[in-house]
Structures are given as C-alpha cells and as structure tokens.
Design an enzyme around this catalytic site. Sequence first.
Site, PDB file in Angstrom:
ATOM      1  N   HIS A 180      85.755  17.292  39.239  1.00  0.00           N
ATOM      2  CA  HIS A 180      85.730  16.042  38.481  1.00  0.00           C
ATOM      3  C   HIS A 180      84.424  15.903  37.710  1.00  0.00           C
ATOM      4  CE1 HIS A 180      88.824  15.164  41.522  1.00  0.00           C
ATOM      5  NE2 HIS A 180      89.343  14.382  40.602  1.00  0.00           N
ATOM      6  N   ASP A 248      95.737  20.243  35.643  1.00  0.00           N
ATOM      7  CA  ASP A 248      95.110  19.170  36.412  1.00  0.00           C
ATOM      8  C   ASP A 248      94.613  18.158  35.376  1.00  0.00           C
ATOM      9  OD1 ASP A 248      94.061  17.654  38.456  1.00  0.00           O
ATOM     10  OD2 ASP A 248      92.918  19.285  39.361  1.00  0.00           O
TER      11      ASP A 248
END
Length: 330
Positions: A180, A248
Amino acid sequence: MSTKQVIFGCEGTGLSPQEYRFFASSAPWGFILFARNIESPDQVSRLTAQLREAVGWNCPILIDQEGGRVQRMRSPHWREYPPALDQIRATGNNAARAMYLRNRLIAEELHAVGIDVNCAPVADVLQPETHPIMHNRCYGSDVKTVIEMCRETVRGFLDGGVLPVLKHIPGYGRAVVDGHKDLPTVDVPLEELETLDFAPFKALNDIRMGMTAHIVFPAVDDAPATTSPKAMAMIRDSIGFDGLIMTDDISMEALSGTTAERSAAAIKAGCDLVLHCNGEMEDMVAVADACGPMTPQAQSRAERALAQRARPEEIDIPAALQEFEALLSG
C-alpha cells in the site's frame, strides 16, 4: 452487454446522484465494497441493488471478507473470525473442516446482502520475512497446506453462492514492505520461485478469477507483475492460469505514475480488469477513460467465471456454527 475493463468502489453507504449517473455511463464490469460502505444488512442490500440498477444488469459485487484484520463486515450485524493462520494452527488436524465451515458461513452472510464475489483465498506462502501486514492472512508456510486450505475456502464459497478470487498472483509471501506504501522486490532465483512461491497458484489454476500482486521479481522482469507483460505471460503460460485476472487496487502506492497511467499499463500487460477502490470521482473518471471495453478474451473469461454463480446449497446454519465454534475451542 458492453462493459469496461474496470471494477469501481463507491464513496459511502448509498450512491449519490453523481455516482449513479457516472456508473450508468461508464459501465464498469463490477463493484467492490469496503467498511465505509457498510452499516447494516438492510443498508448493504439496498446499496448492492442500487449498484446493479445503475449499470442495468446483475453485475458482480466484490468484497474482502477474509476474516481477521481484513474483514469489512463486522459485529454487531455479522460474525467476526480470527486471522486465518491463527485459526489453522488452533484447529490442527481439523483445520480443513474448520476452513470450509468458516468460509461457508462467510458466504452465507455475503450472499444474503447481495455480495457474490469474495477476494479470497490467499495462496501466498508464509516466509520468515513476510511483512506483518500479510503474515497471519497466509494459510501456511508449506505449499501442500496452502493448497489444501485454499481448496476448502473455495468449496465453502461456491457452496454458499459466492465466487472466489485467488490472490495474490504470482505470489506475495516474500514481500517485506507494505504494498500500500512501497513496491516490494523479491530477488531470488526463478527455480526457487517456481518451487515455492508460484507453486500454489499453479496447483489452483482452475479457479476462475484471480488478483495480481504489486511486486517485482527481477528473475522475471524489472517491472511490477501487475504492469509487466513478461510476468503476465508467465502467469498465463508457466503457471497456467487462464481465469479472469484483475489487478490489486490500482491506487496502491507500490505503483508509479497516475492511476490512469497505471490502469493503461496493466491492461496493456495482459490484465483483464483494473480494480480501483477509493471511490474518488475525479480518479474514477480518469481510470474509466484509460480502460476500454472488455476484450473478447476477457469477456470469455468473465462469462466462465460468472457461470459458477448459483443459489446456495441448503445448510443448517446454527449447526454449522456450533460445529465451527467447537473446532475453534478444541
């Protein structure tokens, strides 16, 4: 129906008029929900119906409901589950049965509110260096255990009318940073990757939907797997995964460039769908412009995946929950 190569999130617990119009015109293939979209069963049911109404068909609606830290639907309205690795270790010889029951119960809750795709199982192999954000989301540190637990997870979902998404292809277990925020790089020989990291995905290549990993394997390519034509070719050929591949979250900081640039690169590399999660309108407009209509190959894979949607098999939920809790308690 013509849909675009994108899955979008939305901002809140119901669609704004602007969101409704945008989704109707941009025609995403599906949607994904997060904790910000969840309040109560009735509210989630209204939201899933509204999303499908906006695009005009029974589109797939996804969620990440693994249990543990990654669980968007929580108490008091829904059951909460321990991290997968903790449960597997606690249930020992009964781990496979407990994983089936866990995911059958999760599927029941999802299906009841109109959610028909869950982003699991996690086939990443746990390593000593695995980043804490992934550690107890993994199912084990050996290939055999990971495959067995993934199979039971998939079986539980499908019996409950929910489609699985295999993640994170081709393997995220060796990541030592949080994708992230940063881009993980795993510099080990290809033979070692094929023996361990990639092996569960090869064994599970009949699952009809999968999600990429934002990770670099220099033995394969210097680009992240999500945007690497070489990595995508390896996934299709060596790993043999011919299911529908979504990225993703394209907004994750592991990738460079704008979200529109990342989206275009992922599609060019061979991903079938871009997953865009943050629900920010300006960002979504740019991503929609970067993603064209589903290719014939992507459409065929999507149809094969959605053909698995079925009514849940009959189950005695109180009895299943009682058995599950007994297994957890030893």
